[in-house]
Design a protein around this motif. Sequence first.
Motif, mmCIF file in Angstrom:
data_model
loop_
_atom_site.group_PDB
_atom_site.id
_atom_site.type_symbol
_atom_site.label_atom_id
_atom_site.label_comp_id
_atom_site.label_asym_id
_atom_site.label_seq_id
_atom_site.Cartn_x
_atom_site.Cartn_y
_atom_site.Cartn_z
ATOM 1 N N GLN A 121 4.826 -5.549 15.848
ATOM 2 C CA GLN A 121 3.363 -5.550 15.770
ATOM 3 C C GLN A 121 2.866 -4.406 14.885
ATOM 4 O O GLN A 121 1.941 -4.554 14.098
ATOM 5 N N ARG A 122 3.499 -3.242 15.044
ATOM 6 C CA ARG A 122 3.109 -2.117 14.192
ATOM 7 C C ARG A 122 3.396 -2.418 12.722
ATOM 8 O O ARG A 122 2.594 -2.132 11.847
ATOM 9 N N LEU A 169 0.797 -4.999 11.325
ATOM 10 C CA LEU A 169 -0.566 -4.477 11.164
ATOM 11 C C LEU A 169 -0.629 -3.373 10.109
ATOM 12 O O LEU A 169 -1.678 -3.165 9.504
ATOM 13 N N ARG A 170 0.484 -2.707 9.869
ATOM 14 C CA ARG A 170 0.524 -1.777 8.728
ATOM 15 C C ARG A 170 0.464 -2.542 7.407
ATOM 16 O O ARG A 170 -0.183 -2.114 6.464
ATOM 17 N N ARG A 188 -1.015 -5.405 7.053
ATOM 18 C CA ARG A 188 -2.416 -5.816 6.966
ATOM 19 C C ARG A 188 -3.277 -4.693 6.398
ATOM 20 O O ARG A 188 -4.095 -4.907 5.511
ATOM 21 N N SER A 189 -3.100 -3.488 6.901
ATOM 22 C CA SER A 189 -3.900 -2.350 6.455
ATOM 23 C C SER A 189 -3.670 -2.077 4.968
ATOM 24 O O SER A 189 -4.613 -1.802 4.213
ATOM 25 N N GLU A 190 -2.417 -2.197 4.529
ATOM 26 C CA GLU A 190 -2.113 -1.994 3.105
ATOM 27 C C GLU A 190 -2.773 -3.083 2.253
ATOM 28 O O GLU A 190 -3.324 -2.800 1.186
ATOM 29 N N VAL A 221 -5.478 -4.771 2.971
ATOM 30 C CA VAL A 221 -6.922 -4.520 2.937
ATOM 31 C C VAL A 221 -7.257 -3.522 1.829
ATOM 32 O O VAL A 221 -8.168 -3.746 1.016
ATOM 33 N N GLN A 222 -6.505 -2.433 1.772
ATOM 34 C CA GLN A 222 -6.785 -1.430 0.744
ATOM 35 C C GLN A 222 -6.462 -1.984 -0.652
ATOM 36 O O GLN A 222 -7.198 -1.723 -1.613
ATOM 37 N N ARG A 270 -9.386 -4.055 -1.781
ATOM 38 C CA ARG A 270 -10.498 -3.175 -2.188
ATOM 39 C C ARG A 270 -10.216 -2.566 -3.560
ATOM 40 O O ARG A 270 -11.070 -2.531 -4.430
ATOM 41 N N TRP A 282 -10.841 -12.463 8.946
ATOM 42 C CA TRP A 282 -11.452 -11.773 7.796
ATOM 43 C C TRP A 282 -11.217 -12.571 6.521
ATOM 44 O O TRP A 282 -10.138 -13.120 6.305
ATOM 45 N N ARG A 287 1.980 -5.135 -4.600
ATOM 46 C CA ARG A 287 1.633 -3.937 -3.840
ATOM 47 C C ARG A 287 2.358 -3.892 -2.492
ATOM 48 O O ARG A 287 2.853 -2.843 -2.073
ATOM 49 N N ARG A 298 4.863 -0.930 -1.448
ATOM 50 C CA ARG A 298 4.496 0.076 -0.454
ATOM 51 C C ARG A 298 4.850 -0.269 0.986
ATOM 52 O O ARG A 298 4.597 0.534 1.889
ATOM 53 N N LEU A 326 -7.619 -13.393 5.067
ATOM 54 C CA LEU A 326 -6.708 -12.242 5.137
ATOM 55 C C LEU A 326 -5.488 -12.535 6.006
ATOM 56 O O LEU A 326 -4.350 -12.219 5.640
ATOM 57 N N PRO A 357 -5.462 -7.426 14.737
ATOM 58 C CA PRO A 357 -5.241 -6.586 15.926
ATOM 59 C C PRO A 357 -5.602 -7.275 17.243
ATOM 60 O O PRO A 357 -4.829 -7.225 18.198
#
Lengths: 434, 434
Positions: free
Chosen positions: B131-132, B135-136, B138-140, B142-143, B146, B225, B253, B257, B406, B424
Amino acid sequence: MSPDTQTATVRHLSDHIGESVVLRGWLAKKRSSGKIGFLQLRDGSGVVQAVASRAELSEEGWAAVEAVSQESTLEVTGVVKEDKRAPAGVELQLSELRILHLTEDYPITPKEHGTAFLMEHRHLWLRSTRQRAALRVRSEVVQAIRDFFYQRDFVNIDSPILTPAACEGTSTLFATDYFGEPAYLSQSGQLYLEPAAAAFGKVYCFGPTFRAEKSKTRRHLTEFWMVEPEVAFMEFDGLCDLAEEFICSLVARVLDRCAEQLKELDRDTSALERVVPPFPRVHYDDAVKLLNEKGHAIEHGADFGAEHETVLAAEHDRPVMVHRYPAAVKAFYMQPDPVNASLALALDILAPEGYGEIIGGSQRIHDHDLLLERIHQHDLPVEAFQWYLDIRKYGTFPHSGFGMGLERFVSWMCGLSHLREAIPYPRLLNKIYP
Amino acid sequence: MSPDTQTATVRHLSDHIGESVVLRGWLAKKRSSGKIGFLQLRDGSGVVQAVASRAELSEEGWAAVEAVSQESTLEVTGVVKEDKRAPAGVELQLSELRILHLTEDYPITPKEHGTAFLMEHRHLWLRSTRQRAALRVRSEVVQAIRDFFYQRDFVNIDSPILTPAACEGTSTLFATDYFGEPAYLSQSGQLYLEPAAAAFGKVYCFGPTFRAEKSKTRRHLTEFWMVEPEVAFMEFDGLCDLAEEFICSLVARVLDRCAEQLKELDRDTSALERVVPPFPRVHYDDAVKLLNEKGHAIEHGADFGAEHETVLAAEHDRPVMVHRYPAAVKAFYMQPDPVNASLALALDILAPEGYGEIIGGSQRIHDHDLLLERIHQHDLPVEAFQWYLDIRKYGTFPHSGFGMGLERFVSWMCGLSHLREAIPYPRLLNKIYP
């Protein structure tokens, strides 16, 4: 169009001095003398003056210059000339002009319009100079917020909008039917961030939040964006430092990258340049004393109103951090001050120049039994908070976070008198169109 | 704690080799032999092995090693040692260990749990390795989204969630009472982006969207999203190029990363490395022919179902772009194909490996009268779309855009079989807790 002509954008015209380019966009303004026309052409990336000379255009081209009206769509061809007096540093000497769509009776004319009229035409009002400037600042601030947390290894955790329970009371919630059960639109992502802080250490959410408030003030929207960081093992002093660093970083970014927009908004940037650390940190007790000295009859234990915030902020030339509010006026989850348990480890940051509260935050209660007691004291349904209590049951940890309303921050940066211009499509009491 | 000891994070431990550091976090796992203990310590930034030797610890310290249980909160002091076999490249040799909070009966144990149980404990399940990792990612992503648009001069325009009218039908909308009027939670920001494209040229929105669908599949969430760009004067071929560039940029990306996370998820990265331009572009007519050849009895004019998408995607080792769908099965605002007006300038991108549609987009109708005709044909209320029609009345312009969900993209990146692990706090049919 000659074969060496390329499609360009106003923003990058200065890379093409001496070249012939094609631009497509909208006519913002026009002056014409019968022999020469000055057209302000907007393409979304910027505005440039295009000079049309009757002698240099075809007959159709000149007829188009004479016919074209405000907000018509155009395609122009012209040579880029350096012009140091122009805001874009360049102007265009036209060789061709073609009307793509002729606009008739554009509702927003250069004359003054009332706010109600402009709000009804928000979809067109967006094209106006001040609106474009403010929303470009908003867009820059959004990216600056994302970059701030990304560079500091925060994990973005999107909190849900649809929630089964209320974070802080139900009277100001929008409700919906969720397949037969009631659900509410979120007012804050904080409660959902706290469990994520145990997984990722540093997390933040940034999304729309909702308040069904029946207040009609220039400081309220029913739908607005809020950014909320939450950090595991960060205690109250660390929270104050993070909030200060955050504000200073955003203000510096706006000054650095939005100079053109701040100028269009006639923003006094000297007031923003003073936003550097350290911010004054004022204990609630001292804030009350100061207010009493200034003739405000507020009692110790009461919350501050907008007029008190104005007085406190006016004492300083930069944001002021007021800390350790009475627990009784703050949310149920706030950690008591170890020095005086009737106070909460809560922080508000008040912006200068009358922009009011821009940040609210606190250290959270991490003791299970104390939190349970507070849930009972606030008459909240324990069942709905079982998962939130679980975070105190399984490896609890001190943690802190804050929230910042995006539109309040943008209004302050832009010097706007009403939040409605800091969001593309404002939602207000009785206002949901377009 | 010795005076030269500093608080560190697992992520940056390799900067402190040979130094004594303090770490705070949670116990993920433990093995102990009576003389030596191996503790997996998680601090949010990563996981490190801490080695506790009975001979080197105080009596209380060793007692704590023996007593500490899964998901207890710890503070440890130790020296950072290089260890090339360890995932973090280092391990900790402990000199002190203190239990900050002892956890009893943590519900999620190393044994297998059913999905319903894990979903009920989503607030704790977030701490698990997979899960971690997801979601990491996902966070990458999202950025990365952007950054993609910021670097290309797009302006972020937040579309409203609360809307008075439906974009595409009302049967799948969540409704709320907006001060006495009905309002709906937005399914797409596109209609609100189009006016903004006339102000800023290139715009995008990225926020939560809602579908009250009564379908219970692994490909649906009720709240998810979506990112949607919209570009003025961009026509259909430009749209296809933008979408391809976007997908390739995001995949690169993630590969760059999130290598550690993809490994934790056992993701076959060779499939992602093949996601490079050009993507095959398949005309709807050819897609139907191919399906017929493969024995699917689909008729020309019909929309594709998930099983057809799977067949089409399986033909290629990278995403496939299917274009020019029948106008009748697509939204009212799509521009007709100039070659065949019964087709729309619509694009779907199908991900490989069975992940289905990840992007849908189109060129939009920019002719006022044609759009009005389509609104009538689709029995939509003209009054509600007056402002949308205005964009075609005042300086209309060709424009195009797409939307990407997303969670579908993140699921594909992570190789997840169900969207619920890509967000999440998933909202599903009859599922809104926690």
